[in-house]
Enzyme design. Structure first.
Site, PDB file in Angstrom:
ATOM      1  N   GLY B 476      -7.096  -9.014   2.097  1.00  0.00           N
ATOM      2  CA  GLY B 476      -8.489  -9.178   2.495  1.00  0.00           C
ATOM      3  C   GLY B 476      -9.495  -8.616   1.517  1.00  0.00           C
ATOM      4  CE  LYS B 711     -10.260   9.511   2.725  1.00  0.00           C
ATOM      5  NZ  LYS B 711      -9.887  10.947   2.771  1.00  0.00           N
ATOM      6  N   GLY B 712      -8.924   3.658   0.637  1.00  0.00           N
ATOM      7  CA  GLY B 712      -8.045   2.539   0.946  1.00  0.00           C
ATOM      8  C   GLY B 712      -7.058   2.861   2.061  1.00  0.00           C
ATOM      9  CD  GLU B 715       0.516   1.690  -2.334  1.00  0.00           C
ATOM     10  OE1 GLU B 715       1.595   1.730  -2.937  1.00  0.00           O
ATOM     11  OE2 GLU B 715      -0.548   2.154  -2.776  1.00  0.00           O
TER      12      GLU B 715
END
Lengths: 164, 755
Positions: B476, B711-712, B715
């Site tokens: 996305g 923040k991502g 993972e």
């Protein structure tokens, strides 16, 4: 390539009569993609395990990679292209989008076709029914949760509109 | 929707539908496997049937004579330059010897796949089998046969990191626990297997349709290996059927390029799902020996780790995964004083191991979080409490130099515990477990410049085109960037078009891996959008005779001082006055300057941001069958700031379910160098029947560096899953399972043995 074994197969694709010429060993998947240009049905594992190639054959969901084309003679085939209306989206498509049930999209057409088949057969499925209906469609991206939510919502809408 | 900072956003944090979604639900989306080019040849690969053998000779005469075959190639027909995404050690086609069952020996391009396969079957190869090594510990022995002559004792990579007093720090500990954990080979099993289509024109310009996560890096690698100028290689992308780290490396690209150059025709090289399982790439399997010591009040003091990891036959990405990441990341969760780690990455005659969601972190997190529970039991304190006491707070620097600029981990732990009813009594064979994780998001690691650039271009009709080198994997990223652009400029997101990656057109980005794109490309987009808006308002000031400070852009209209004009009309005015030129803005973001390696002892603040999470699992173990039922699963994530609500939820569900596969179900089984369950019918991954109730908790800690504080999360959602489940099973059964996957058979046998 043995030309003389090619057969003429006539069937209904998304409501329209079509005629193809194919080897008897060709699969419905291959005919749909290569001969009829419908790439919405995906080539996944080619061995009936992943469900990415799911289409409806006479109203039942099948792995088109396992269906040999002679079997399709006279039958009705429905693909993702066939349930997409001229304008807008089918409620299942709309619901999948709303619930974030689409990530890479590779399993999506097959998944939606399995859901479509479920609702044809059982317009009032519970969560167990939904999980079972899509258990033959592998998805590695989404974890299935939002798909189940999306299908539930469409079933719920059906229920409500039936109550009218 | 407002937030703690009182900021109102139209798109950021909202439920915004995936901008690619329409194409995908209607089946219109063209994926790499759908690409067909006129006169395209189809390729098949001849692979080694032996794990280790000299190639004595190859006879392709019969193969070349098959009607419809365009060419047959072996190592003689391709460059001898070694390739690889990290430490090149792999031939385009095996040269002199083969190093694993599946190593590519020859390739055929033909009019169709049946002809190509027929030709493959007619290639005669004479091998001289060599002794092979399969176990990394055995492969490290002095007299073991070498997989690569250049790597003594088969050590592909090694690192040793000591902080504080290292293992001498255990003298300060009251309680010490020690054990060994084993993790297995799995495959990310994206649904669309790897392939490559290379088109070539009469001048030898290559257009490479390559589903990789790092299109620019592979453009460079193809050019380097084949001795071509960069301008002759163009990587173009369409929709990709998943990646998860497994598409950071590719073998199809090199073979397809070789065939296209040889034949002068477009060539397609495609793997099947079974090829993927049998031949590459797999998550790095490990044996982790770990020791942790603490004071009797639960203060963590020392940690020692020895990792022996299986590289497989070629390097791919394992060196950094093991010797940098696995060797440091999990240490940064807690306030250890002394740490000593030795990491060995060992060549074996097996399928090359590589990246898969977490990049080494899932393996080491499994070991650490499992052992921490044992430590907690020894000390006599609640495993949850042990963690709460020792996690870093905001403002602290971890033992490897990471600066924690934001942390919602304490809140994740508290809220997760509350939600799962952590302290409530549970019947026999029902248990709860917790595990934490820390990861990077926007880290340095690769090149002299690891940033991301985004270009925005305002169209004649006032709509926006966004160019970025970040590949869309399904995660996305295009939607997130479109949201940020629309938000910052004041457009409707329906007027933002994100173009697919084309290395001749898109600005440079490394590509999505390491959970970096939201931070890097997100910040770059924000900067580009702010600059574009400034340019728009600079001209609007002239057009409307209103000072730009009084102007705003809302929903595609420039408004201010009772005047209003659509961006479309603005662009008409602009063209009349400035000429028919485009309005373009660039944005760039790069992580900080710190990169770690052996040269700086792996110490440094390597990432722009650090996401954190705590997962809680509740399980019920059936003692009759060993089956594990996950009754509840809570995934609490410090995401900094949500950008796309359903997207973030989707990452949690997807990562947790992959993690369940890793923890309980999946394993690629080897027997004498061959994988015995390399088919989708034998390698079972979670289906809709295997999904428990998963409850996400989002904690927004508002990171100072991430865009809007984000923040991502890609993972992080998988990293702690195996540990949380293993800890729950421990609580339920009293037995510590140290080997993944924790199958019903293992549980059943262990329970039986205990009786």
């Amino acid at each position: 390539m043995c030309e003389s074994s090619r057969m003429k197969i006539r069937f209904f694709l998304n409501g329209q009569a079509v005629t193809v010429y194919a080897e008897p060993g060709e699969t419905l998947l291959s005919v749909l993609r290569q001969k009829l240009g419908l790439t919405g049905v995906k080539e996944g594992c080619q061995r009936g395990e992943c469900g990415a190639c799911t289409v409806l054959l006479n109203g039942r969901p099948v792995n088109s990679c396992l269906v040999l084309i002679p079997k399709v003679e006279g039958a009705h085939v429905l693909t993702i292209e066939g349930i997409t209306p001229e304008r807008g989206l089918h409620p299942l498509q709309r619901s999948f989008l709303k619930h974030g049930a689409v990530q890479c999209g590779f399993c999506t057409p097959g998944m939606i076709m399995s859901a479509y088949a479920l609702l044809l057969e059982n317009p009032d499925p519970n969560e167990e029914d939904i999980r079972t209906a899509i258990s033959g469609n592998l998805c590695r991206c989404t974890g299935y949760v939002q798909m189940i939510e999306a299908i539930k919502e469409v079933a719920e809408l059906n229920r409500k509109s039936d109550e009218y | 929707m407002g937030n703690a900072t009182g900021q109102w956003y139209r798109y950021i944090g909202e439920k915004v539908e995936n901008i690619d979604g329409y194409d995908k639900v209607t089946g219109q989306a063209i994926f790499f496997s759908d690409i067909e080019i006129p006169h395209m040849l189809h390729a098949a690969i001849l692979r080694s049937p032996y794990p280790h053998a000299k190639i004595l000779d190859i006879d392709v005469t019969a193969a070349t004579r098959v009607p419809g075959v365009a060419c047959v190639i072996t190592s003689e027909d391709v460059p001898s330059t070694l390739y690889g995404p990290q430490r090149p050690d792999r031939n385009v086609l095996a040269r002199e010897k083969v190093r694993f069952v599946g190593d590519e020996v020859a390739a055929v391009a033909a009019v169709d796949i049946e002809t190509a396969l027929k030709a493959i079957s007619l290639i005669k190869v004479r091998y001289q089998q060599l002794p092979a090594v399969f176990d990394p510990c055995e492969a490290m022995q002095p007299n073991a046969v070498l997989v690569h002559d250049s790597a003594p004792r088969n050590i592909a990579s090694f690192s040793r990191i000591v902080r504080g007093k290292g293992k001498d720090g255990f003298s300060e500990c009251d309680v010490i626990v020690e054990d060994e954990f084993t993790t297995q080979r799995v495959h990310c099993l994206y649904l669309e297997p790897q392939l490559c289509v290379v088109d070539i024109d009469k001048k030898g310009n290559l257009t490479v349709y390559l589903p990789v996560q790092t299109p620019f890096l592979w453009r460079d690698e193809i050019a380097r290996v084949f001795g071509l100028p960069l301008s002759k290689v163009r990587v173009v992308q369409v929709y990709m059927g998943g990646a998860f780290g497994g598409k950071l490396d590719t073998s199809t690209a090199m073979i397809a390029t070789a065939l296209a150059l040889k034949t002068g025709k477009p060539v397609r090289v495609a793997l099947s799902n079974d090829d993927e399982l049998k031949y590459g790439f797999h998550r790095v399997p490990t044996k982790i020996h770990i020791r942790i010591g603490a004071k009797k009040d639960g203060t963590l003091i020392a940690k020692q780790v020895r990792i022996v990891a299986d590289n497989g036959a070629y390097n791919s990405l394992a060196p950094k995964i093991v010797c940098t990441n696995m060797a440091t990341r999990s240490d940064c969760l807690y306030r250890y004083k002394h740490v000593e780690t030795e990491a060995y990455l060992v060549y074996t005659n097996k399928v090359p191991t590589s990246a898969y969601r977490g990049y080494g972190n899932p393996q080491i997190t499994f070991a650490q979080e499992s052992l921490l529970d044992e430590l907690a039991y020894q000390i006599g304190i609640d495993p949850l409490e042990l963690r709460i006491r020792n996690i870093h707070s905001v403002g602290e620097t971890t033992i490897h130099g990471w600066q924690i600029r934001s942390s919602g981990l304490a809140k994740c732990l508290r809220e997760g515990a509350q939600m799962i009813n952590w302290e409530a009594p549970r019947p026999r064979f029902r248990g709860r477990g917790v595990a934490c994780m820390i990861h990077v998001s926007g880290n340095r690691g690769k090149l002299d410049w690891d940033g991301s650039e985004v270009i925005l271009r305002l169209h004649e009709d006032g709509s926006l085109v966004l160019l970025s080198g970040e590949s869309e994997l399904g995660q996305g990223v295009r939607t997130v960037l479109a949201q940020i652009a629309a938000e910052e400029i004041g457009l409707s997101i329906d007027d933002v078009k994100v173009l697919p990656v084309d290395t001749d057109v898109s600005p440079f980005a490394l590509g999505p891996y390491s959970t970096k794109t939201t931070v890097l490309a997100g910040n770059a987009t924000r900067e580009a959008a702010q600059k574009l808006k400034a340019k728009i308002l600079e001209y609007a000031e002239q057009m409307l005779s209103v000072p730009r400070a009084k102007l705003q852009v809302n929903n595609g209209k420039i408004v201010g001082a009772d005047k209003e004009v659509s961006l479309k009309d603005f662009m008409s005015w602009y063209h009349k006055h400035e000429g028919r030129r485009t309005i373009i803005a660039h944005g760039v973001f790069e992580p900080g300057k710190v990169r770690i390696s052996a040269d700086n002892d792996f110490y440094g603040d390597i990432s722009a941001t650090y996401p954190l999470a705590a997962h809680f699992a509740e399980v019920e173990v059936d003692p009759e069958t060993g089956q594990v039922l996950i009754t509840r699963y809570i995934a609490a994530h410090d995401i900094g700031k949500i950008i796309n609500f359903e997207g973030a939820r989707g990452q949690i569900f997807g990562g947790v379910v992959q993690g369940i596969g890793y923890a309980l179900m999946e394993e690629l089984v080897y027997e004498d160098g061959t994988i015995t369950n390399g088919e989708l019918s034998n390698y079972l991954i979670p289906t809709s029947m295997d999904v428990p109730t998963i409850e996400p908790i989002f904690v927004e800690s508002y990171d100072p560096v991430g865009p809007y504080g984000a923040k991502g999360i890609g993972e992080p959602t998988l990293i702690p899953v195996a540990a949380a489940i293993a800890n729950a099973i421990r609580d339920a059964t009293g037995i510590r399972f140290k080997e993944l996957p924790i199958t019903p058979e293992k549980i059943f046998m262990a329970l039986k043995e205990r009786e």
